[in-house]
Design an enzyme around this catalytic site. Sequence first.
Site, PDB file in Angstrom:
ATOM      1  N   HIS A 155     -21.389 -12.133  12.720  1.00 29.56           N
ATOM      2  CA  HIS A 155     -22.327 -12.968  12.874  1.00 29.56           C
ATOM      3  C   HIS A 155     -23.461 -12.196  14.104  1.00 29.56           C
ATOM      4  O   HIS A 155     -24.726 -12.655  14.113  1.00 29.56           O
ATOM      5  CB  HIS A 155     -21.746 -14.105  13.923  1.00 29.56           C
ATOM      6  CG  HIS A 155     -21.038 -15.112  13.125  1.00 29.56           C
ATOM      7  ND1 HIS A 155     -19.876 -14.983  12.228  1.00 29.56           N
ATOM      8  CD2 HIS A 155     -21.252 -16.388  12.688  1.00 29.56           C
ATOM      9  CE1 HIS A 155     -19.478 -16.147  11.720  1.00 29.56           C
ATOM     10  NE2 HIS A 155     -20.379 -16.927  11.914  1.00 29.56           N
ATOM     11  N   SER A 182     -15.227 -16.238   7.906  1.00 30.55           N
ATOM     12  CA  SER A 182     -14.859 -17.433   8.559  1.00 30.55           C
ATOM     13  C   SER A 182     -15.981 -18.805   8.418  1.00 30.55           C
ATOM     14  O   SER A 182     -15.716 -19.646   8.531  1.00 30.55           O
ATOM     15  CB  SER A 182     -14.440 -17.156   9.957  1.00 30.55           C
ATOM     16  OG  SER A 182     -15.748 -16.716  10.910  1.00 30.55           O
ATOM     17  N   CYS A 199     -15.389 -10.198   7.723  1.00 25.96           N
ATOM     18  CA  CYS A 199     -14.893 -10.963   9.078  1.00 25.96           C
ATOM     19  C   CYS A 199     -14.115  -9.879   9.624  1.00 25.96           C
ATOM     20  O   CYS A 199     -12.956  -9.654   9.307  1.00 25.96           O
ATOM     21  CB  CYS A 199     -14.460 -12.317   8.854  1.00 25.96           C
ATOM     22  SG  CYS A 199     -13.582 -13.265  10.228  1.00 25.96           S
TER      23      CYS A 199
END
Length: 281
Positions: free
Chosen positions: A188, A12, A75
């Site tokens: 992340h 993303s 993701c």
Amino acid sequence: MKSSNPIALFDSGVGGLTVTKEVMNEFPDEDVIHFGDTLHLPYGPRPQKEVRGFAFEIIDYLIEILNVKLIIIACNTATAAALKIAQDKFEVPIIGPVKPGAKAAIKKTKNQKIGVIATKGTISSKAYHKEIKLLSKEVEIFAKACPEFVTLVERGKVTGLEVEEVVEGYLASLREVGVDTLLLGCTHFPYLSQVIQKVIGPDVNLIYPGREMAIQAREILSALDDLNKQPKIGSRTFYVSDLDNISYDFVKVGREFLGLDELQFKELPIFDKPNLTQGIK
């Protein structure tokens, strides 16, 4: 399909570079493409149907235009929304982080208490809950959505007092219930692993499935006889959907994380944006 075709990953934003690093290490002689959908980040708060639409557009472009031979959805939110349908819809092998992450967490836990931290979209989908429970009925799962973690990383903020305060706010409850294994359910989050480990405690296992995904990719390509047969040093290409939505601070962090002298992104017109030739360093 040619065995020399590239492997592609998408996320993303640019947090999925954590997976790209593992793939680059596993496949030094394969061409690797990373695509970050910075135009639509973050995916976490978006409805699954919308995220699925983005994922399908990206996958279709990677296959039809860039001729990739394997796709890694780097993701968790997109994996929860689109992986199973995409695997049926497209002929190219497509994998995601949920299954390898769940397996690794179950393997590590001793007290059968696993924490899962991810975006709101991943947590609400219960993708990790379902996968973990398929593998073990005895495990207790303690889940926590941590949406601010993505914002911090995309801003290039991965250490410091501000980061520690945010992480403490989210993880205190998981520390109190005594999880011995914490699954980082967003690509992340490994950028914050130093602070996460400090907050959750030194004895808690941090699980990130990037390495397992790279190994799974090799197993699939090997079984299909699609590993590159031409001796060469693989190229690494980094694309995004919106150059204006990348933090220069993050580029610095990403470059250091990947161990590259430079990290240059180019804009790819997957969503009908103009194709810009300049990059940022």
